[in-house]
Scaffold this motif. Structure first.
Motif, PDB file in Angstrom:
ATOM      1  N   ARG A  60       1.085  -1.561  -0.276  1.00  0.00           N
ATOM      2  CA  ARG A  60       0.388   0.127  -0.034  1.00  0.00           C
ATOM      3  C   ARG A  60       0.962   1.608  -0.091  1.00  0.00           C
ATOM      4  O   ARG A  60       1.917   1.643   1.444  1.00  0.00           O
ATOM      5  N   ILE A  61       0.350   2.408  -1.451  1.00  0.00           N
ATOM      6  CA  ILE A  61       1.285   3.462  -1.002  1.00  0.00           C
ATOM      7  C   ILE A  61       0.806   4.707  -0.774  1.00  0.00           C
ATOM      8  O   ILE A  61      -0.534   5.017  -1.806  1.00  0.00           O
ATOM      9  N   ALA A  62       0.824   4.718   0.100  1.00  0.00           N
ATOM     10  CA  ALA A  62       0.207   6.317   0.533  1.00  0.00           C
ATOM     11  C   ALA A  62       0.614   7.064   0.700  1.00  0.00           C
ATOM     12  O   ALA A  62       2.389   7.446   1.379  1.00  0.00           O
ATOM     13  N   ALA A  63       0.848   8.482   0.531  1.00  0.00           N
ATOM     14  CA  ALA A  63       1.057   9.674   0.553  1.00  0.00           C
ATOM     15  C   ALA A  63       0.144  10.707   0.452  1.00  0.00           C
ATOM     16  O   ALA A  63      -0.858  10.608   0.645  1.00  0.00           O
ATOM     17  N   PRO A  64       0.421  11.836   0.749  1.00  0.00           N
ATOM     18  CA  PRO A  64      -0.833  13.219   0.949  1.00  0.00           C
ATOM     19  C   PRO A  64      -1.785  13.531  -0.192  1.00  0.00           C
ATOM     20  O   PRO A  64      -2.689  13.424  -0.251  1.00  0.00           O
ATOM     21  N   GLU A  65      -1.193  13.281  -1.451  1.00  0.00           N
ATOM     22  CA  GLU A  65      -1.257  13.006  -2.639  1.00  0.00           C
ATOM     23  C   GLU A  65      -2.458  12.356  -3.174  1.00  0.00           C
ATOM     24  O   GLU A  65      -2.979  12.097  -4.044  1.00  0.00           O
ATOM     25  N   THR A  66      -2.176  11.161  -2.731  1.00  0.00           N
ATOM     26  CA  THR A  66      -3.121   9.546  -2.604  1.00  0.00           C
ATOM     27  C   THR A  66      -4.358   9.801  -2.305  1.00  0.00           C
ATOM     28  O   THR A  66      -5.328   8.566  -1.709  1.00  0.00           O
ATOM     29  N   GLY A  67      -5.035  10.818  -1.766  1.00  0.00           N
ATOM     30  CA  GLY A  67      -6.083  11.161  -1.554  1.00  0.00           C
ATOM     31  C   GLY A  67      -7.788  10.186  -2.385  1.00  0.00           C
ATOM     32  O   GLY A  67      -8.073  11.101  -3.325  1.00  0.00           O
ATOM     33  N   ARG A  68      -8.376   9.555  -2.229  1.00  0.00           N
ATOM     34  CA  ARG A  68      -9.792   8.768  -2.705  1.00  0.00           C
ATOM     35  C   ARG A  68      -9.088   9.049  -4.419  1.00  0.00           C
ATOM     36  O   ARG A  68      -9.978  10.053  -5.172  1.00  0.00           O
ATOM     37  N   VAL A  69      -8.536   7.728  -4.678  1.00  0.00           N
ATOM     38  CA  VAL A  69      -7.172   7.693  -5.875  1.00  0.00           C
ATOM     39  C   VAL A  69      -8.586   6.616  -6.976  1.00  0.00           C
ATOM     40  O   VAL A  69      -9.603   5.786  -6.377  1.00  0.00           O
ATOM     41  N   ARG A  70      -9.279   7.618  -8.427  1.00  0.00           N
ATOM     42  CA  ARG A  70     -10.078   7.022  -8.730  1.00  0.00           C
ATOM     43  C   ARG A  70      -9.888   6.511 -10.033  1.00  0.00           C
ATOM     44  O   ARG A  70     -10.597   5.344 -10.247  1.00  0.00           O
ATOM     45  N   ASP A  71      -8.565   6.840 -10.275  1.00  0.00           N
ATOM     46  CA  ASP A  71      -8.649   6.121 -11.709  1.00  0.00           C
ATOM     47  C   ASP A  71      -6.764   6.122 -11.746  1.00  0.00           C
ATOM     48  O   ASP A  71      -5.859   7.150 -11.138  1.00  0.00           O
ATOM     49  N   VAL A  72      -6.191   5.218 -11.983  1.00  0.00           N
ATOM     50  CA  VAL A  72      -4.685   4.370 -12.311  1.00  0.00           C
ATOM     51  C   VAL A  72      -4.643   3.980 -13.733  1.00  0.00           C
ATOM     52  O   VAL A  72      -4.760   3.177 -14.332  1.00  0.00           O
ATOM     53  N   THR A  73      -3.482   4.437 -13.905  1.00  0.00           N
ATOM     54  CA  THR A  73      -2.752   4.271 -15.891  1.00  0.00           C
ATOM     55  C   THR A  73      -1.238   3.769 -15.537  1.00  0.00           C
ATOM     56  O   THR A  73      -0.902   5.306 -14.824  1.00  0.00           O
ATOM     57  N   GLU A  74      -1.272   3.744 -17.064  1.00  0.00           N
ATOM     58  CA  GLU A  74       0.860   4.044 -17.201  1.00  0.00           C
ATOM     59  C   GLU A  74       0.772   5.058 -18.433  1.00  0.00           C
ATOM     60  O   GLU A  74       0.387   4.857 -19.060  1.00  0.00           O
ATOM     61  N   ALA A  75       1.297   5.525 -18.101  1.00  0.00           N
ATOM     62  CA  ALA A  75       1.731   7.438 -19.154  1.00  0.00           C
ATOM     63  C   ALA A  75       2.637   7.028 -20.225  1.00  0.00           C
ATOM     64  O   ALA A  75       2.904   5.805 -19.781  1.00  0.00           O
ATOM     65  N   PRO A  76       2.825   7.591 -21.152  1.00  0.00           N
ATOM     66  CA  PRO A  76       3.782   7.224 -21.985  1.00  0.00           C
ATOM     67  C   PRO A  76       4.820   6.414 -22.242  1.00  0.00           C
ATOM     68  O   PRO A  76       5.787   6.047 -22.868  1.00  0.00           O
ATOM     69  N   ASP A  77       5.555   7.567 -21.007  1.00  0.00           N
ATOM     70  CA  ASP A  77       6.814   7.338 -19.974  1.00  0.00           C
ATOM     71  C   ASP A  77       6.600   6.083 -19.316  1.00  0.00           C
ATOM     72  O   ASP A  77       8.322   6.129 -19.266  1.00  0.00           O
ATOM     73  N   GLY A  78       6.356   5.075 -18.969  1.00  0.00           N
ATOM     74  CA  GLY A  78       6.445   4.444 -18.295  1.00  0.00           C
ATOM     75  C   GLY A  78       6.588   5.366 -17.132  1.00  0.00           C
ATOM     76  O   GLY A  78       5.831   4.149 -15.926  1.00  0.00           O
ATOM     77  N   ALA A  79       5.580   6.513 -16.496  1.00  0.00           N
ATOM     78  CA  ALA A  79       5.154   6.482 -15.436  1.00  0.00           C
ATOM     79  C   ALA A  79       4.429   5.981 -15.338  1.00  0.00           C
ATOM     80  O   ALA A  79       3.663   5.342 -15.618  1.00  0.00           O
ATOM     81  N   ILE A  80       4.014   6.505 -13.530  1.00  0.00           N
ATOM     82  CA  ILE A  80       2.695   5.764 -12.906  1.00  0.00           C
ATOM     83  C   ILE A  80       2.089   7.013 -12.749  1.00  0.00           C
ATOM     84  O   ILE A  80       1.773   7.414 -11.802  1.00  0.00           O
ATOM     85  N   TRP A  81       0.312   7.108 -13.823  1.00  0.00           N
ATOM     86  CA  TRP A  81      -0.628   8.080 -13.425  1.00  0.00           C
ATOM     87  C   TRP A  81      -1.491   7.671 -12.040  1.00  0.00           C
ATOM     88  O   TRP A  81      -2.003   6.466 -11.952  1.00  0.00           O
ATOM     89  N   PHE A  82      -2.140   9.163 -11.776  1.00  0.00           N
ATOM     90  CA  PHE A  82      -3.213   7.639 -10.664  1.00  0.00           C
ATOM     91  C   PHE A  82      -3.901   9.682 -10.404  1.00  0.00           C
ATOM     92  O   PHE A  82      -3.718  10.566 -10.085  1.00  0.00           O
ATOM     93  N   LEU A  83      -5.698   8.980 -10.643  1.00  0.00           N
ATOM     94  CA  LEU A  83      -5.696  10.821 -10.090  1.00  0.00           C
ATOM     95  C   LEU A  83      -7.040  11.129  -9.007  1.00  0.00           C
ATOM     96  O   LEU A  83      -7.522   9.641  -7.637  1.00  0.00           O
ATOM     97  N   SER A  84      -6.956  11.772  -8.191  1.00  0.00           N
ATOM     98  CA  SER A  84      -6.463  12.123  -6.385  1.00  0.00           C
ATOM     99  C   SER A  84      -8.262  12.945  -6.788  1.00  0.00           C
ATOM    100  O   SER A  84      -7.952  14.159  -6.839  1.00  0.00           O
ATOM    101  N   VAL A  85      -8.989  12.323  -6.175  1.00  0.00           N
ATOM    102  CA  VAL A  85      -9.837  13.297  -5.862  1.00  0.00           C
ATOM    103  C   VAL A  85     -10.879  14.070  -4.892  1.00  0.00           C
ATOM    104  O   VAL A  85     -10.545  15.379  -5.614  1.00  0.00           O
ATOM    105  N   THR A  86      -9.458  13.928  -3.765  1.00  0.00           N
ATOM    106  CA  THR A  86      -9.620  14.635  -2.800  1.00  0.00           C
ATOM    107  C   THR A  86      -8.469  15.832  -3.015  1.00  0.00           C
ATOM    108  O   THR A  86      -8.820  16.943  -3.004  1.00  0.00           O
ATOM    109  N   GLU A  87      -7.494  15.704  -3.873  1.00  0.00           N
ATOM    110  CA  GLU A  87      -6.557  16.596  -3.703  1.00  0.00           C
ATOM    111  C   GLU A  87      -6.998  17.121  -4.909  1.00  0.00           C
ATOM    112  O   GLU A  87      -6.368  18.511  -5.917  1.00  0.00           O
ATOM    113  N   GLY A  88      -7.856  17.082  -6.297  1.00  0.00           N
ATOM    114  CA  GLY A  88      -7.866  17.348  -7.240  1.00  0.00           C
ATOM    115  C   GLY A  88      -6.956  18.009  -8.348  1.00  0.00           C
ATOM    116  O   GLY A  88      -7.001  18.707  -9.229  1.00  0.00           O
TER     117      GLY A  88
END
Length: 371
Positions: free
Chosen positions: A335-363
């Motif tokens: 479980r990877i938790a940080a201030p930015e990981t509030g209510r994660v709605r979506d997660v996908t791999e970016a074109p450069d191989g990074a991990i993108w995630f959408l936080s509803v809490t942080e907008g």
């Protein structure tokens, strides 16, 4: 009655996005693969639900209230031509998907909740993105599911199969453990739907055209494995969230079997197993309310190659599941938790191989990658 979204005039909508965005700095989170940097990619989002990358580096994002945004270099502008959506409960503008042949067709798929006779329904369709990215042209709704009252459990994730057909997930529409709609092949509740690239129901197997699998509660994430097979993640009731490997014609049990219980503590169905119904690859008890799903390529973090990522809507973390190691409930989890990981709605791999995630809490849309 659900209300239809009213989109801002282009000039006002553009200003609203720019005013909300603000410069931010990166932070660091410790993980099993070492320290990772979390960097904002797009900020100022309101109830962001889905994210997809375009071949030219731009990013498409949906907001549940009805806006489709195109972001480039951190600035987002609205895309016109989005269908009217019914914003009610959990419904609204939901997922966005860019097909593999976008360079030839410029086709963009959207899923959403729509008004239909008898209530609201999960719907999906596609339009053509203008060359300048300002509008979807000729949007056509090609699928409208069985309507139901209320605004719960629309599912609505979109995934393109290797052959170009489209998987669309649905939910049971909140009918609860006493409702058997997810088991009924004559309605679209609690199903994985398969459509051809032009939106017609795909046939195959013993189920009606378009019905790929049955017995799901509320699928909130879907992704392909490297071999082209489909994984989904779905909400249980009180406990019993599941990751399922979906195969055509199979029944995944809801509400006959479940690893959770009803919200009042009562048992659900017959227990955890029944002949003819599939077992999950992994389950959570208590629930984490998983949302979004990604199978990681290992491009920037080789140690995570083949691992499965999903977000948590109720416990504020990214879940990394390792299919090569097991636990009593299925796969081993980090479980990877940080201030930015509030209510994660979506997660996908970016074109450069990074991990993108959408936080509803942080907008915000964030990038997770090695330092």
């Amino acid at each position: 009655m659900p209300r239809l979204t009213r989109r801002l005039p282009p000039r006002l909508a553009f200003a609203a996005v720019l005013c909300l965005a603000a410069p931010s700095v990166a932070s660091t989170v410790e993980t099993s693969a070492g320290p990772m940097e979390i960097t904002p990619v797009v900020e100022g989002l309101k109830e962001a639900w889905g994210v997809a990358a375009l071949p030219d580096g731009a990013i498409l994002l949906t907001e549940r209230q009805g806006r489709l945004l195109l972001a480039r270099d951190g600035a987002a502008v609205p895309v016109e031509g989005v269908p009217a959506v019914a914003v009610a409960g959990q419904g609204g503008l939901l997922d966005v998907m860019v097909p593999a042949d976008f360079a030839q067709t410029r086709r963009i798929w959207l899923s959403f909740s729509a008004e239909a006779e008898g209530g609201l329904a999960t719907a999906a369709g596609f339009g053509t993105l203008k060359e300048d990215g300002t509008a979807l042209e000729g949007f056509r709704t090609v699928f409208t599911g069985t309507p139901a009252a209320g605004g719960r459990h629309f599912g609505a994730r979109l995934v393109e199969a290797p052959d170009g057909s489209i998987f669309l997930t649905t939910g049971d529409r909140g009918t609860g453990p006493d409702g058997m709609e997810a088991q009924d092949p004559g309605v679209t509740h609690g199903k994985v739907i398969r459509l051809t690239a032009d939106g017609t129901p795909a046939s195959g197997g013993d189920l009606p055209p378009g019905i790929y699998s049955t017995g799901h509660r509320n699928i909130q994430g879907a992704a392909l494995r490297p071999d082209g097979s489909l994984l989904v993640v779905e909400h249980g009731a009180k406990g019993g969230d599941e990751v399922n490997l979906v195969e055509q014609g199979r029944n995944y049990g809801w509400p006959v079997i479940s690893y959770g219980v009803n919200y009042n503590g009562a048992s659900i169905g017959e227990g955890t197993a029944r002949d003819g119904m599939e077992q999950p690859q992994h389950y959570w008890d208590p629930s984490i309310a998983p949302s979004g799903l990604m199978v990681y390529s290992g491009a920037l973090v080789p140690d995570w190659e083949g691992d499965v990522f999903t977000g948590s809507l109720n416990s504020d973390f990214l879940s990394r599941l390792d299919p090569d190691t097991g636990a009593d409930t299925g796969w081993a989890e980090e479980r990877i938790a940080a201030p930015e990981t509030g209510r994660v709605r979506d997660v996908t791999e970016a074109p450069d191989g990074a991990i993108w995630f959408l936080s509803v809490t942080e907008g915000a849309l964030y990038r997770l990658a090695p330092q």
